[in-house]
Design an enzyme around this catalytic site. Sequence first.
Site, mmCIF file in Angstrom:
data_model
loop_
_atom_site.group_PDB
_atom_site.id
_atom_site.type_symbol
_atom_site.label_atom_id
_atom_site.label_comp_id
_atom_site.label_asym_id
_atom_site.label_seq_id
_atom_site.Cartn_x
_atom_site.Cartn_y
_atom_site.Cartn_z
ATOM 1 N N GLU A 1 9.513 -7.815 0.851
ATOM 2 C CA GLU A 1 9.993 -9.170 1.147
ATOM 3 C C GLU A 1 9.974 -9.441 2.658
ATOM 4 O O GLU A 1 9.682 -10.545 3.095
ATOM 5 C CB GLU A 1 11.397 -9.366 0.566
ATOM 6 N N GLY B 1 12.932 -4.966 -0.766
ATOM 7 C CA GLY B 1 13.231 -5.671 0.480
ATOM 8 C C GLY B 1 12.185 -5.414 1.554
ATOM 9 O O GLY B 1 11.952 -6.257 2.424
ATOM 10 N N ALA C 1 15.861 -2.191 -0.126
ATOM 11 C CA ALA C 1 17.226 -2.300 0.384
ATOM 12 C C ALA C 1 17.927 -0.955 0.156
ATOM 13 O O ALA C 1 17.510 -0.172 -0.700
ATOM 14 C CB ALA C 1 17.954 -3.409 -0.343
ATOM 15 N N GLU D 1 12.820 -4.390 -8.126
ATOM 16 C CA GLU D 1 14.250 -4.695 -8.290
ATOM 17 C C GLU D 1 14.707 -4.781 -9.744
ATOM 18 O O GLU D 1 15.821 -4.384 -10.087
ATOM 19 C CB GLU D 1 14.603 -6.019 -7.601
#
Length: 685
Positions: A118, A115, A69, A140
């Site tokens: 993911e 992300g 992210a 993370e």
Amino acid sequence: MTEIRKHWRLERDADNIAWLIIDKAESGANTLNHEVVVELDAFLAELELEPPKGLVIFSAKPNGFIAGADIHEFTRIETEAQARELIHRGQGVVNRLEALAFPTVAMIHGFCLGGGLELALGCDYRVADDADATRIGLPEVRLGIHPGFGGVARLPGLIGAPAAMDLMLSGRSLSARAAKKLGLVDHAVPARHLREAARSLINTRPPKHRATGWRALTNVAPLRPLLGAMLRKQVAAKARPEHYPAPYALIDLWVKHGGNRAATLLGEEASVGKLVTGDAARNLIRVFMLQERLKTLGDKKLFEPKRVHVIGGGVMGGDIAAWCALCGMQVTVQDRKDETLAKVVQRAASLYHKKLKQPRLVTAALDRLMPDKHGRGVERADVVIEAIFEDVAAKQALYRDIEPRMKPGALLATNTSSIPLEILGEALEQPSRLVGIHFFNPVAQMQLVEIVRHAGTDPDAVARAMAFTRHIDRLPLPVASSPGFLVNRVLMPYLLEAVNLVAEGVAPQVVDETALAFGMPMGPIALADTVGLDICLSVAEILSQRLHVEVPARLRDMVAAGKRGVKTGEGFYRYEKGKTVVTKAGKADFRPADIQDRLMLRLLNEARACLREGVVADADLLDAGIIFGTGFAPFRGGPLHAIEALGADALLEKMRNLHQSQGERFHPDESWLNSEGAAQQRLIT
Ligand code: NAI
């Protein structure tokens, strides 16, 4: 047929396979921000209306798939509600991808992190480039959060809870081959076969990978609490919940909702929403940004050295040479003694086995490291690093000898920890080329390198030294040539205060435990033993000539008695085969209430003095230097940041009291009277 938008483009080939390509605009790496996610969502909606035979998602960036992210977006989040909205949107697009009625493949090379992974988990299949550069993981937790775009909901089912929780709790990343072994990717193949591998999965549609057998069982209700308790214990050995709440929140979430997809997704949203707006995550994100800032200080394109010559094969020079060769440089290492050079190669071999594992890579790295007793490498080197004894005359004599033999544009660097560069430069025809590249021990573990300039240093030499530092994957911190530079100067008063406490009868274990409770990675007494008490003493003596630093008699006595720490088997602790033997020195129940204040205030006070004197250019650089040079409690965001959080006025009050009770070494730096100073100079909040 190609449809191009700002960050993504969609191509359909003759077989009606859709290739969705991410190439984030104005960015060297792909990260997921609001715009990128919204655009992806729109493309997926189009594909729903006009379904292709299959979809392959990949990246056009050479460095990787998606690095995670967009962390800069995190820093703009102010409320939990904003955070939840952002996470909800991310989850929504991955859910949409997962629900597509045709087969989907993530085609991965380079970074596939956070992300990015993911998103790949939302695909039916994953194929990865088996090159060394491929790194797959969920880091993370290092930013004080945990996966929020469905990672907690999907990964345990895919590869089993033990492996999934290990990946998420450690934040470590995997090679393509390791990921294949776990079942995280379906195929690990050379880059040239990636497309074919993706195409074949779409054409044959094999069953999707799932954890089976005992791995599947680890995810069911009766086992989750048991595994959760074990995981909590493992985490507790490394991080305290009051300092680092994220790993504990992750375990709680999985134990509570693990088997239930919808509840886990909702739990991810709530938990990450809370964590990301908390102090620990904000500070860890700050640390990440500080690291990015240090990286940008060195421009790799400005200077591309290939050959390094290191003089002095001792503790530092040997390890510096080995590290440079590990990073791809051709290295010659010079020492007067053959046996020292033999040891350098031995130490390098064990480092390479640990880091590179594959025998062919180890051999290649060792081939790049050449013992060079007579210093023939000087003539061809782009960078010469001097790391001989800390002795002015010896260093100056060496410079006189090598300067005429160096290539005209080559960089001359010293690893001195205490001799002013002005003095060393007196021996040179061109003192402006001399710069300090001050590594920390152990070289392979300490990311920070201080780049020291003196008044006459050519700014170009400083810029090239910083570029070189980036080529060997270290973080450059520009500092002025003042006693102790930044890191030793700030660290030393804290270490010496720890020695004072022990001299007063406080058990070393009690001192160390108090520092750990503040969030330091290692206690000061254990650190002093590890660095070597003789080295601590010599740095302390140098600082004492210019600063408010009194050298404790206890330290002198111990060094005189041959107790130099881990390397001699005894310092404040005793060591057998490098491991601490528990002793009962000092009175374990003697715990003066001000131990933590005494330790930390000396460090914080010195940090303020360094900022005021301009040892580094601003508060962020100071915080970065102390975090990466000493391991200072990362969740506190650096010493100056911690002062603001703890309250400068309250700390000044404590300093004044200690000044009265303990004397001059607690003299508050004049900058305390102007508390605004540090905050005004901060760029990264
Ligand atoms: P060391 O004593 O382990 O190694 C010095 C080496 O230099 C010896 O192997 C010696 O044979 C060699 N040497 C001396 N004169 C030489 C010459 N003229 N030509 C070729 N080789 C020569 O010392 P250490 O600890 O590695 O320190 C080296 C430098 O690094 C010093 O300037 C020190 O202040 C600095 N430094 C040391 C740190 C530490 O933790 N030990 C940390 C950061 C910097």
